[in-house]
Motif scaffolding. Structure first.
Motif, PDB file in Angstrom:
ATOM      1  N   SER A  36       0.833  -1.206   0.000  1.00 18.35           N
ATOM      2  CA  SER A  36       0.000   0.000   0.000  1.00 18.35           C
ATOM      3  C   SER A  36       0.867   1.255   0.000  1.00 18.35           C
ATOM      4  N   THR A  37       2.019   1.192   0.693  1.00 16.75           N
ATOM      5  CA  THR A  37       2.952   2.323   0.714  1.00 16.75           C
ATOM      6  C   THR A  37       3.556   2.537  -0.666  1.00 16.75           C
ATOM      7  N   VAL A  38       3.953   1.436  -1.303  1.00 16.15           N
ATOM      8  CA  VAL A  38       4.510   1.516  -2.658  1.00 16.15           C
ATOM      9  C   VAL A  38       3.474   2.103  -3.617  1.00 16.15           C
ATOM     10  N   GLY A  39       2.216   1.655  -3.489  1.00 10.33           N
ATOM     11  CA  GLY A  39       1.145   2.168  -4.340  1.00 10.33           C
ATOM     12  C   GLY A  39       0.925   3.657  -4.138  1.00 10.33           C
ATOM     13  N   SER A  40       0.987   4.108  -2.894  1.00 16.20           N
ATOM     14  CA  SER A  40       0.808   5.533  -2.595  1.00 16.20           C
ATOM     15  C   SER A  40       1.945   6.365  -3.185  1.00 16.20           C
ATOM     16  N   MET A  41       3.171   5.882  -3.014  1.00 16.45           N
ATOM     17  CA  MET A  41       4.330   6.605  -3.543  1.00 16.45           C
ATOM     18  C   MET A  41       4.302   6.671  -5.061  1.00 16.45           C
ATOM     19  N   ARG A  42       3.836   5.593  -5.694  1.00 14.38           N
ATOM     20  CA  ARG A  42       3.702   5.584  -7.164  1.00 14.38           C
ATOM     21  C   ARG A  42       2.814   6.731  -7.622  1.00 14.38           C
ATOM     22  N   VAL A  91      -6.005  -8.701  -3.088  1.00 20.26           N
ATOM     23  CA  VAL A  91      -4.936  -9.692  -3.269  1.00 20.26           C
ATOM     24  C   VAL A  91      -4.524 -10.271  -1.920  1.00 20.26           C
ATOM     25  N   ARG A  92      -4.481  -9.416  -0.889  1.00 23.93           N
ATOM     26  CA  ARG A  92      -4.094  -9.886   0.446  1.00 23.93           C
ATOM     27  C   ARG A  92      -5.090 -10.930   0.961  1.00 23.93           C
ATOM     28  N   ILE A  93      -6.383 -10.707   0.723  1.00 23.32           N
ATOM     29  CA  ILE A  93      -7.427 -11.599   1.237  1.00 23.32           C
ATOM     30  C   ILE A  93      -7.576 -12.855   0.389  1.00 23.32           C
ATOM     31  N   SER A  94      -7.616 -12.680  -0.937  1.00 19.89           N
ATOM     32  CA  SER A  94      -7.918 -13.815  -1.814  1.00 19.89           C
ATOM     33  C   SER A  94      -6.688 -14.531  -2.355  1.00 19.89           C
ATOM     34  N   GLY A  95      -5.507 -13.928  -2.162  1.00 15.71           N
ATOM     35  CA  GLY A  95      -4.289 -14.532  -2.685  1.00 15.71           C
ATOM     36  C   GLY A  95      -3.928 -13.940  -4.040  1.00 15.71           C
ATOM     37  N   VAL A  96      -2.656 -14.013  -4.381  1.00 11.71           N
ATOM     38  CA  VAL A  96      -2.165 -13.371  -5.605  1.00 11.71           C
ATOM     39  C   VAL A  96      -2.773 -13.998  -6.857  1.00 11.71           C
ATOM     40  N   ALA A  97      -2.767 -15.320  -6.939  1.00  4.11           N
ATOM     41  CA  ALA A  97      -3.225 -16.001  -8.160  1.00  4.11           C
ATOM     42  C   ALA A  97      -4.703 -15.729  -8.430  1.00  4.11           C
ATOM     43  N   VAL A  98      -5.558 -16.022  -7.430  1.00  2.25           N
ATOM     44  CA  VAL A  98      -6.996 -15.820  -7.597  1.00  2.25           C
ATOM     45  C   VAL A  98      -7.317 -14.336  -7.756  1.00  2.25           C
ATOM     46  N   GLY A  99      -6.686 -13.501  -6.915  1.00  4.87           N
ATOM     47  CA  GLY A  99      -6.959 -12.063  -6.934  1.00  4.87           C
ATOM     48  C   GLY A  99      -6.636 -11.424  -8.262  1.00  4.87           C
ATOM     49  N   THR A 100      -5.440 -11.707  -8.779  1.00  6.47           N
ATOM     50  CA  THR A 100      -5.028 -11.129 -10.057  1.00  6.47           C
ATOM     51  C   THR A 100      -5.925 -11.616 -11.182  1.00  6.47           C
ATOM     52  N   SER A 148      -7.939 -27.510  -3.864  1.00  5.73           N
ATOM     53  CA  SER A 148      -7.421 -26.880  -2.646  1.00  5.73           C
ATOM     54  C   SER A 148      -7.761 -25.399  -2.579  1.00  5.73           C
ATOM     55  N   LEU A 149      -8.639 -24.966  -3.443  1.00  4.24           N
ATOM     56  CA  LEU A 149      -8.956 -23.539  -3.542  1.00  4.24           C
ATOM     57  C   LEU A 149      -9.993 -23.121  -2.506  1.00  4.24           C
ATOM     58  N   HIS A 150      -9.681 -22.078  -1.779  1.00  3.63           N
ATOM     59  CA  HIS A 150     -10.631 -21.522  -0.813  1.00  3.63           C
ATOM     60  C   HIS A 150     -11.047 -20.138  -1.304  1.00  3.63           C
ATOM     61  N   ILE A 151     -12.306 -20.015  -1.683  1.00  2.00           N
ATOM     62  CA  ILE A 151     -12.804 -18.747  -2.218  1.00  2.00           C
ATOM     63  C   ILE A 151     -13.276 -17.851  -1.080  1.00  2.00           C
ATOM     64  N   ASN A 152     -12.707 -16.665  -0.988  1.00 10.54           N
ATOM     65  CA  ASN A 152     -13.133 -15.687   0.002  1.00 10.54           C
ATOM     66  C   ASN A 152     -14.041 -14.679  -0.692  1.00 10.54           C
ATOM     67  N   PHE A 153     -15.298 -14.625  -0.258  1.00 12.97           N
ATOM     68  CA  PHE A 153     -16.293 -13.787  -0.924  1.00 12.97           C
ATOM     69  C   PHE A 153     -15.902 -12.310  -0.897  1.00 12.97           C
ATOM     70  N   THR A 154     -15.378 -11.849   0.244  1.00 13.42           N
ATOM     71  CA  THR A 154     -14.954 -10.442   0.366  1.00 13.42           C
ATOM     72  C   THR A 154     -13.814 -10.137  -0.592  1.00 13.42           C
ATOM     73  N   GLY A 155     -12.857 -11.064  -0.681  1.00 15.09           N
ATOM     74  CA  GLY A 155     -11.721 -10.882  -1.591  1.00 15.09           C
ATOM     75  C   GLY A 155     -12.164 -10.818  -3.041  1.00 15.09           C
ATOM     76  N   VAL A 156     -13.103 -11.681  -3.408  1.00 12.61           N
ATOM     77  CA  VAL A 156     -13.632 -11.692  -4.781  1.00 12.61           C
ATOM     78  C   VAL A 156     -14.310 -10.360  -5.098  1.00 12.61           C
ATOM     79  N   LEU A 157     -15.118  -9.860  -4.161  1.00 12.75           N
ATOM     80  CA  LEU A 157     -15.804  -8.580  -4.367  1.00 12.75           C
ATOM     81  C   LEU A 157     -14.809  -7.433  -4.527  1.00 12.75           C
ATOM     82  N   LEU A 158     -13.755  -7.448  -3.718  1.00 12.36           N
ATOM     83  CA  LEU A 158     -12.731  -6.396  -3.801  1.00 12.36           C
ATOM     84  C   LEU A 158     -12.016  -6.435  -5.145  1.00 12.36           C
ATOM     85  N   MET A 159     -11.728  -7.637  -5.653  1.00 16.57           N
ATOM     86  CA  MET A 159     -11.026  -7.745  -6.932  1.00 16.57           C
ATOM     87  C   MET A 159     -11.944  -7.373  -8.099  1.00 16.57           C
TER      88      MET A 159
END
Length: 290
Positions: A36-42, A91-100, A148-159
């Motif tokens: 988040s810091t890197v994103g802000s500085m960008r 990405v933090r909640i759902s993971g990099v692969a699923v989130g992206t 082995s996939l765990h779907i997080n509903f909040t993470g999906v909505l955020l992405m």
């Protein structure tokens, strides 16, 4: 396809290539750096450079800002901020692969839908095939073991929100650039977004910026992967429909995957190779001459 449309396609693909270097850059960042810091500085660095460019070129608007223009400027700026926040936390909640996959993969869908509803841009027939191939390529590129996939509903909505806000600020920018210079629009977006994201900097340790690696990281991310990338993107966006632009910008995950394999030494599978081939084919189809 006209030469202008081809030029626009190439500019957006190049912008996506620059965006695609951000993951590798952060992979080489100092230990413990907050995304988040890197994103802000960008945003702040890009905002400063866009504002400086605006002053030097005198591309600031000499036209009266109407309520409609202010609306698109405000919505576009807020969308830039919400994209950063929703993508990072998603990405933090759902993971990099699923989130992206959800965030970037949903952007062509949002681009086609919103471009048609608000700009009347009816996607060309080739867009449907190209978008299908690109999303299929993303699935192969970030191949996940479904068992082995765990779907997080909040993470999906955020992405999904990240994909949506990316298209919204593209849509607002395209609308504004029919009246105002691209440098003016980008300066407002990124300077405004940087100011709104400043509180994030005070909530995190910033000492890493004083290190050589930290400084090089932010110079690259702020100037090349954001400032220069959005110059290319904004120029390309003026020449092609939003639906096409959002699919062409999938050169970002394509580049990120190739750099991950070649620079970071990530393991490559046959699924990954198929994914790279499908996305590359999609981009060729969408940017081809008639």
């Amino acid at each position: 396809m006209s030469n202008l449309s081809l030029k626009g396609s190439i500019l957006i693909i190049l912008a996506g290539v620059l965006w695609g270097t951000t993951g590798t850059s952060q992979g080489l960042a100092p230990v413990g750096v907050s995304s988040s810091t890197v994103g802000s500085m960008r945003l702040i660095i890009a905002g400063v450079f866009f504002t400086t460019l605006l002053i030097l070129t005198k591309d600031y608007t000499k036209k009266n800002l109407r309520k409609e223009d202010l609306f698109f400027l405000i919505v576009g700026t807020l969308s830039v901020v919400f994209y950063q926040l929703s993508f990072f936390y998603g990405v933090r909640i759902s993971g990099v692969a699923v989130g992206t996959l959800i965030g970037i993969g949903s952007s062509p869908m949002w681009g086609g839908l919103l471009g048609y509803l608000f700009l009347g841009e009816k996607p060309a027939k080739i867009w449907y095939l190209s978008t299908f191939l690109a999303i299929l390529g993303l699935i192969f590129l970030s191949f996940i073991d479904i068992s082995s996939l765990h779907i997080n509903f909040t993470g999906v909505l955020l992405m999904l929100l990240a994909g949506f806000t990316y298209v919204v600020y593209s849509l607002c920018a395209k609308k504004l650039m029919t009246k105002f210079h691209a440098n003016f629009v980008m300066a407002v977006y990124f300077m405004g977004g940087g100011i709104l994201m400043m509180p994030v900097l005070f909530m995190n340790d910033m000492s890493w910026l004083l290190s050589l690696r930290g400084s090089i990281l932010m110079i690259h991310l702020g100037i090349f992967a954001t400032f220069l990338a959005y110059i290319l993107f904004s120029r390309g966006l003026m020449l092609v429909p939003v639906s096409k632009a959002t699919t062409l910008s999938l050169s970002e995950p394509l580049t990120a995957s190739i750099l991950g394999i070649t620079v970071l030494g990530e393991r490559v599978t046959m699924m990954n190779i198929i994914g790279i081939f499908l996305i590359f084919t999609s981009l060729l189809l969408l940017s081809r001459k008639s």
